[in-house]
Design an enzyme around this catalytic site. Structure first.
Site, PDB file in Angstrom:
ATOM      1  N   LYS A 180       0.849  -1.205   0.000  1.00  0.00           N
ATOM      2  CA  LYS A 180       0.000   0.000   0.000  1.00  0.00           C
ATOM      3  C   LYS A 180       0.877   1.244   0.000  1.00  0.00           C
ATOM      4  O   LYS A 180       2.050   1.199   0.400  1.00  0.00           O
ATOM      5  CB  LYS A 180      -0.933   0.040   1.208  1.00  0.00           C
ATOM      6  CG  LYS A 180      -0.256  -0.005   2.603  1.00  0.00           C
ATOM      7  CD  LYS A 180       0.260   1.315   3.148  1.00  0.00           C
ATOM      8  CE  LYS A 180       0.881   1.165   4.529  1.00  0.00           C
ATOM      9  NZ  LYS A 180       1.712   2.302   4.945  1.00  0.00           N
ATOM     10  N   ASP A 239      -1.947  -1.659  10.657  1.00  0.00           N
ATOM     11  CA  ASP A 239      -2.210  -1.602   9.212  1.00  0.00           C
ATOM     12  C   ASP A 239      -2.964  -2.839   8.712  1.00  0.00           C
ATOM     13  O   ASP A 239      -3.396  -2.870   7.561  1.00  0.00           O
ATOM     14  CB  ASP A 239      -0.886  -1.529   8.422  1.00  0.00           C
ATOM     15  CG  ASP A 239      -0.300  -0.123   8.415  1.00  0.00           C
ATOM     16  OD1 ASP A 239      -0.976   0.819   8.877  1.00  0.00           O
ATOM     17  OD2 ASP A 239       0.848   0.017   7.943  1.00  0.00           O
TER      18      ASP A 239
HETATM   19  O1  C5P Z   1       0.352  -1.539  15.305  1.00  0.00           O
HETATM   20  P1  C5P Z   1       1.775  -1.741  14.919  1.00  0.00           P
HETATM   21  O2  C5P Z   1       2.434  -2.815  15.728  1.00  0.00           O
HETATM   22  O3  C5P Z   1       1.981  -1.903  13.462  1.00  0.00           O
HETATM   23  O4  C5P Z   1       2.497  -0.373  15.294  1.00  0.00           O
HETATM   24  C1  C5P Z   1       3.886  -0.275  15.403  1.00  0.00           C
HETATM   25  C2  C5P Z   1       4.218   0.910  16.282  1.00  0.00           C
HETATM   26  O5  C5P Z   1       3.874   2.136  15.640  1.00  0.00           O
HETATM   27  C3  C5P Z   1       3.448   0.934  17.593  1.00  0.00           C
HETATM   28  O6  C5P Z   1       4.139   0.240  18.594  1.00  0.00           O
HETATM   29  C4  C5P Z   1       3.370   2.401  17.904  1.00  0.00           C
HETATM   30  O7  C5P Z   1       4.579   2.833  18.504  1.00  0.00           O
HETATM   31  C5  C5P Z   1       3.299   3.054  16.529  1.00  0.00           C
HETATM   32  N1  C5P Z   1       1.920   3.364  16.104  1.00  0.00           N
HETATM   33  C6  C5P Z   1       1.246   4.412  16.717  1.00  0.00           C
HETATM   34  N2  C5P Z   1      -0.031   4.708  16.319  1.00  0.00           N
HETATM   35  C7  C5P Z   1      -0.645   4.007  15.339  1.00  0.00           C
HETATM   36  C8  C5P Z   1       0.038   2.954  14.706  1.00  0.00           C
HETATM   37  C9  C5P Z   1       1.321   2.646  15.116  1.00  0.00           C
HETATM   38  O8  C5P Z   1       1.783   5.076  17.608  1.00  0.00           O
HETATM   39  N3  C5P Z   1      -1.888   4.323  14.971  1.00  0.00           N
END
Ligand code: C5P
Length: 284
Positions: A12, A134
């Site tokens: 994406k 995501d």
């Molecule tokens: O959800 P995911 O594990 O992909 O996110 C990775 C990191 O990115 C999270 O630990 C967080 O620090 C940050 N993040 C965030 N807000 C979001 C998505 C991700 O702060 N909406």
């Protein structure tokens, strides 16, 4: 019983991304227009007596804690099924690049297991949200969507047809967590662009120029602070009249072309400058 399911897991880009707040759980509130591109991993999922994930070529994901393994465990927890499957991922999407490659693989695993385990009663978006921010977009099957909340709210938008982009890869890797941690309150400002794009997609009045004018991303400034080569690539390309925007938390950059010919011409121009640039179809 269904033996094996093979799915394409597309990358994406974030056509615009606004960070609108910080939540008590440490995550950030987002509003972003996501679109898939025609660059994809191939994910094959088959029933097995144990859980095994093979990723080729090896991208150095932590064994057993890669997003595909986490997706199997999340589906198992949601259905009561044993957390067992054989997953083979043929990688083409670069990792830690802002293109959602690992999240797309996880989304494909969840969809494949819903078919193999015959569980069309499960809320796949809720399972996906437990795996990563995501993943709900990819599990939704939308090609274009307004994604909000932490990433768990996915509002599908109509596909535009015949949109072409040029993707500029970097050898650098950026951790999403590091980029969010680097964000400052004065880095915000892309919210209006997200709304302009959402409305244009909904009205089916998207043009390449509108996409270029609104390709703003609040994560650009923090990503540049961590990876100055992003700024270098953008300023070199700008000298040739090519505006480059950041996808996700980077370091991948993209530009929207007028048509396929324009995309090929821009990719050639950027490659002559030493950048790794390729033409792609959007929402492909
Ligand atoms: O959800 P995911 O594990 O992909 O996110 C990775 C990191 O990115 C999270 O630990 C967080 O620090 C940050 N993040 C965030 N807000 C979001 C998505 C991700 O702060 N909406």
């Amino acid at each position: 019983m269904t033996r094996a399911v093979t799915l394409l897991a597309p990358a994406k880009i974030n056509l615009a991304l606004a960070v609108t707040g910080k939540r008590a759980d440490g995550y950030h509130e987002l509003r972003s227009v996501f679109a898939t591109i025609d660059l994809a991993d191939r994910v094959r999922v088959a029933p097995d007596r144990r859980l095994e994930v093979r990723i080729a070529p090896d991208v150095g994901a932590p064994r057993g804690d890669d997003l595909a393994s986490r997706a199997v465990r999340a589906m198992a927890a949601a259905t009561g099924h044993d957390a067992t499957a054989f997953v083979h991922i043929r990688k083409r999407v670069p990792v830690a690049a802002g293109l959602g490659g690992g999240s797309s693989d996880a989304g494909a695993v969840i969809r494949a297991l819903a078919t193999i385990w015959r569980r069309d009663d499960v809320d796949l978006v809720a399972v996906a949200a437990r795996v990563g921010s995501d993943v709900p977009f990819f599990v939704s099957g939308a090609r274009v969507a307004l994604v909000s909340g932490r990433g768990e709210r996915v509002d599908q938008l109509p596909d535009p047809t015949g949109m072409h982009v040029v993707i500029v890869r970097s050898r650098a890797r950026l951790s999403t967590a590091d980029v969010f941690a680097e964000l400052r309150s004065d880095d915000r400002g892309a919210a209006a662009s997200v709304d302009v794009l959402r409305d244009a997609f909904a009205r089916r009045s998207v043009t390449p120029q509108l996409l270029r004018d609104n390709a703003r991303n609040d994560l650009l400034a923090p990503a540049v602070r961590l990876c100055p080569e992003i700024a270098e690539a953008r300023s070199h390309a700008a000298q040739r009249g090519v505006p480059l925007s950041l996808s996700g938390s980077g370091p991948t950059l993209f530009t929207v072309a007028d048509d396929r010919r324009d995309a090929l011409r821009i990719a050639r121009t950027l490659r002559r400058m030493g950048l790794t640039a390729h033409a792609h179809t959007m929402a492909g």
